[in-house]
Every structure is written in structure tokens, then in C-alpha cells.
Scaffold this active site. Structure first.
Site, PDB file in Angstrom:
ATOM      1  N   LYS A  95      -5.334   0.548  -7.470  1.00 39.02           N
ATOM      2  CA  LYS A  95      -3.931   0.132  -7.411  1.00 39.02           C
ATOM      3  C   LYS A  95      -2.970   1.107  -8.114  1.00 39.02           C
ATOM      4  O   LYS A  95      -1.835   1.253  -7.713  1.00 39.02           O
ATOM      5  CB  LYS A  95      -3.768  -1.258  -8.036  1.00 39.02           C
ATOM      6  N   GLU A 117       4.410  -8.374  -7.424  1.00 39.60           N
ATOM      7  CA  GLU A 117       3.607  -9.582  -7.262  1.00 39.60           C
ATOM      8  C   GLU A 117       2.174  -9.187  -7.571  1.00 39.60           C
ATOM      9  O   GLU A 117       1.824  -8.015  -7.470  1.00 39.60           O
ATOM     10  CB  GLU A 117       3.700 -10.112  -5.823  1.00 39.60           C
ATOM     11  N   SER A 384     -13.704  -0.114  -4.951  1.00 43.98           N
ATOM     12  CA  SER A 384     -12.259  -0.156  -5.231  1.00 43.98           C
ATOM     13  C   SER A 384     -11.920  -0.467  -6.681  1.00 43.98           C
ATOM     14  O   SER A 384     -10.850  -0.107  -7.160  1.00 43.98           O
ATOM     15  CB  SER A 384     -11.582  -1.168  -4.310  1.00 43.98           C
TER      16      SER A 384
HETATM   17  C1  LIG Z   1      -6.341  -5.699  -5.159  1.00 47.75           C
HETATM   18  C2  LIG Z   1      -7.714  -5.275  -4.977  1.00 47.75           C
HETATM   19  C3  LIG Z   1      -8.310  -5.230  -3.704  1.00 47.75           C
HETATM   20  C4  LIG Z   1      -7.645  -5.725  -2.466  1.00 47.75           C
HETATM   21  O1  LIG Z   1      -6.457  -5.074  -2.126  1.00 47.75           O
HETATM   22  P1  LIG Z   1      -6.394  -4.024  -0.949  1.00 47.75           P
HETATM   23  O2  LIG Z   1      -4.938  -3.785  -0.789  1.00 47.75           O
HETATM   24  O3  LIG Z   1      -7.019  -4.642   0.245  1.00 47.75           O
HETATM   25  O4  LIG Z   1      -7.117  -2.824  -1.399  1.00 47.75           O
HETATM   26  C5  LIG Z   1      -9.596  -4.732  -3.597  1.00 47.75           C
HETATM   27  N1  LIG Z   1     -10.286  -4.334  -4.681  1.00 47.75           N
HETATM   28  C6  LIG Z   1      -9.757  -4.385  -5.924  1.00 47.75           C
HETATM   29  C7  LIG Z   1     -10.579  -3.947  -7.073  1.00 47.75           C
HETATM   30  C8  LIG Z   1      -8.471  -4.857  -6.116  1.00 47.75           C
HETATM   31  O5  LIG Z   1      -7.955  -4.895  -7.344  1.00 47.75           O
END
Ligand SMILES: *Cc1c(COP(=O)(O)O)cnc(C)c1O
Length: 400
Positions: A95, A117, A384
Site C-alpha cells: 500500500k 479510507e 502483498s
Molecule cells: C489491502 C491489502 C490487500 C487488498 O488490496 P488490493 O488493492 O486488492 O491489493 C491485499 N493484501 C494486503 C496485505 C493488503 O493490505
């Protein structure tokens, strides 16, 4: 082998085929237009790019590694699994790549008040972080249910100086927090910059957030060629709003005839029960300013989404994913709460990596898929985020 896909989206109105666009009230038209104009200027400004590159390197810690998970690959007994370690980014998820890009735009536009948000709290933490760094007022809207599930992230945001505002309407999750943030933006258009945390919302957000996240795939493509000697066979990412997935896929889209791109949604308790699989089970509709696939009832009322991971708990999905699904360039599947938890535990025990519950959805698919492929095959998974924020849920579910 050299067949390239030509793909270009959105058009000048923010349309990805029939998806995307700007379904907004008159009072927001000016905000969105100003933002688009400034973003297009910044994009071609070498000084802006240089500032961003420098921060991504020295503050976020990029490039993040591409890690060959040998033990896990052996255990699955098929394709080799390579993890793109976005969990090692400062603040623990992808993020921050986007939050940094947008805060630099806020500075350019002379805005002193930032709103955001958040669902899992990761985007809120990323936004509070960059606001601390740039000395900007920061207000984060968060559903009460998410505040409960992600208490450590609420504390982190507060420590970073943000004003976390609980949202008690609707399902008290990300959808409602987003509606509240849009309302705030409408009421305070002059001094406020709205940092959206995924590839959702009205144009130019889905395009802009994608561009800021595309560094993930740009690095991963180079790294896999350098370390494994060729392009991967499959690239996997989890899909909530879709930002880490599009960030990973975008650079591979020209290769989509030879590299299979797979997005994994949250199947929650199962696709016949409560879930968050908008691409698999949703129907076209409008939410938060854009046309997208959406979980809704027969009257078009938006349905409650469910996932064990707060970051995937959103009834819609970015318009570009809807378009890529329609074009057949990316395929979308899903993993349940239980499957994600099991994948998380396996990854922790074989590689010593505790990933986020969101990322565990992608891990589940990648591990299952690896077992059905040859040893020469290569799967790249976007990890992610890291699992620290989820320890409460994990402790409860795995009885630790
Ligand atoms: C917010 C988040 C997501 C989901 O958001 P995307 O916009 O689909 O990437 C996925 N993995 C993590 C670790 C997150 O914090």
C-alpha cells in the site's frame, strides 16, 4: 513465443471497456478533474518521478526481493514457487507504494488536509505514515467492525498522528468507510486530498493507483529473468480492490499469451455462502464512482461481503480487472477462509514467513497449482503483505 498482446486502457474518460468512468455528483467533478490534470503533469515530470523513486528506494526499501521458496516448492512437489516480497516494504504491505505517490501529488497541489479510507488498516497506516513524513493533517475513515478486527493498526495510525474516525453505518466495513470518505471530500473540496488505497473509485484513481503499483511487476519481471533465466509460467496475486494484483500483472500483460495471469478472490465461507468474490459471482453495477462487477441482490442493493481478511472484504473490484477478465487476459479464481489459513500456516512452517491473510489466498492457489505442474515450471506469487496485523485472528482460528 514472441507473440505480444497490445493492451491500452483506460480511454481519456477513464473507461476500461464498459467499466470504470466517473459516476459522481456534480460537486465532485471539479475535484476529480483537477486531480487528473495534476497527475498527468506529474507523471511526465522527471523531478516528480525522481523524488518518488528516491523515496521508494530509501524509505520504502525497494526493490523488494524476489525469493525462491525452495522448501515450499519441494513440499508441493512441482513447479518452483517464487515470492515477490512486498511484505518487506516499510509498513508491511504494498500500500505504501501508492500512498507515497499520492501524497507527493497532494504536496504539489498545495493541499494540507489528507483523508483516506481503510479496511485492513494497511492503507490507513501507509497514509498516516506518509502524512507524518510530509507534515500533513491526516483523517482516516474506518468501519467499526474493521477497527475491532485490526486493533493494532488502529493504534499504529494514532501513534503516527492520524485522526481515526469510526464509521458505524451499513456493514461497518470498508465499503461504508469509503462512502464516508467520499462524503468528506465533497464537503471539503478546496483543502482536501483524498488518497484512495486501491484501484477503485472514479477516474483517475484506478489508472493512477495502478501506475503507482506497477513497480511491483516491473521489478518482478526483471528479477525472474535475472534469477531464473526466463519469464514465469504463471503469475498469481490476491484481489481485493485489485491494486497489488494489477501492480503485479501490468508489466506482464504484453506477455499474457505465454504467461498465465491469475487473480485470487476471497471465497470466504464458500461461494454459496458469505464471500467477497465480485469477479466470480458479481454483476455489473456502480459503486463509489465507477462501473464494476459488484455483489448485489436482484434489486441492485449492494450485498455484504465477507472474508477472514479485512483487506479483501469489499463487495466491488477495480474496473480494470473486470475488463481484463472480459478480454480473457487474466483469469480469476477464489480461495476460502480455511484454505487461506492453511496456506498461511504451511508457508510459516516451511519458509519462516508469516504472510498477511490476504496474501495467503494467492499462496493457496499457487501451492495447489504448483503441485500439478512440472519441476521446470515457474510460478511467481505476489506476497502483498506480512501477517503481524492478523495475529489476533490467526491466534483465534489456529488456537495458538
Ligand atoms: C489491502 C491489502 C490487500 C487488498 O488490496 P488490493 O488493492 O486488492 O491489493 C491485499 N493484501 C494486503 C496485505 C493488503 O493490505
Amino acid at each position: 513465443m514472441t507473440q505480444k498482446v497490445t493492451y491500452s486502457a483506460p480511454d481519456e474518460f477513464g473507461h476500461f471497456g464498459i467499466f470504470g468512468g466517473k459516476f459522481i455528483p456534480e460537486t465532485l467533478v471539479r475535484n476529480a478533474a483537477d486531480l487528473e490534470q495534476e497527475y498527468l503533469k506529474a507523471k511526465d515530470d522527471p523531478e516528480f518521478q525522481q523524488t518518488l523513486d528516491n523515496l521508494l528506494r530509501n524509505y520504502v526499501g525497494r526493490p523488494t526481493p524476489l525469493y525462491h521458496a525452495r522448501r515450499l516448492s519441494e513440499k508441493q512437489g512441482g513447479a518452483s514457487l517464487w515470492l515477490k516480497r512486498e511484505d518487506l516494504c516499510h509498513t508491511g504491505a504494498h500500500k505504501i507504494n501508492n500512498a507515497l505517490g499520492q501524497v507527493l501529488l497532494a504536496k504539489r497541489m498545495g493541499k494540507h488536509r489528507v483523508i483516506a479510507e481503510t479496511g485492513a488498516g494497511q492503507h490507513g497506516v501507509a497514509t498516516a505514515t506518509v502524512c507524518a513524513l510530509f507534515d500533513l493533517e491526516c483523517i482516516v475513515y474506518m468501519g467499526e467492525e474493521d477497527m475491532r478486527r485490526q486493533a493494532p493498526n488502529v493504534a499504529r495510525m494514532k501513534l503516527l498522528g492520524a485522526d481515526v474516525r469510526p464509521v458505524s453505518s451499513g456493514t461497518r466495513t470498508l465499503k461504508d468507510a469509503t462512502s464516508e470518505a467520499i462524503r468528506d471530500w465533497m464537503n471539503n473540496p478546496e483543502e482536501t486530498f483524498y488518497i484512495i488505497g486501491s484501484v477503485v473509485g472514479m477516474h483517475p484513481y484506478p489508472m493512477m493507483v495502478r501506475d503507482f503499483q506497477a513497480i511491483i511487476g516491473r521489478e518482478a519481471r526483471e528479477q525472474v529473468i535475472e534469477q531464473a533465466g526466463r519469464l514465469p509460467d504463471v503469475v498469481v496475486a490476491c484481489v481485493g480492490g485489485g491494486s497489488n494484483a494489477i501492480g503485479m500483472f501490468y508489466e506482464f500483460l504484453p506477455d499474457a499469451k505465454t504467461v498465465e495471469l491469475v487473480g485470487v478472490e476471497a471465497a470466504g465461507e464458500g461461494l454459496d455462502g458469505k464471500h467477497a468474490a465480485s469477479l466470480t459471482k458479481g454483476h455489473t453495477g456502480v459503486l463509489h464512482g465507477a462501473m464494476m462487477k459488484l455483489l448485489q441482490d436482484e434489486h441492485g442493493q449492494v450485498l455484504e461481503a465477507h472474508s477472514i481478511s479485512a483487506g479483501l472484504d469489499y463487495p466491488g473490484v477495480g474496473p480494470e480487472h473486470c475488463y481484463l477478465q472480459k478480454l480473457g487476459l487474466v483469469s480469476y479464481t477464489s480461495a476460502t477462509d480455511t484454505e487461506a489459513l492453511n496456506a498461511l500456516e504451511t508457508l510459516a512452517k516451511t519458509e519462516g514467513i508469516i504472510c498477511a491473510l490476504e496474501s495467503a489466498h494467492a499462496m493457496h492457489y499457487a501451492m495447489k497449482r504448483a503441485a500439478s505442474m512440472s519441476k521446470e515450471s515457474i510460478i511467481v506469487v505476489n506476497l502483498s503483505g506480512r501477517g503481524d496485523k492478523d495475529m489476533g485472528t490467526i491466534m483465534q482460528e489456529l488456537k495458538l
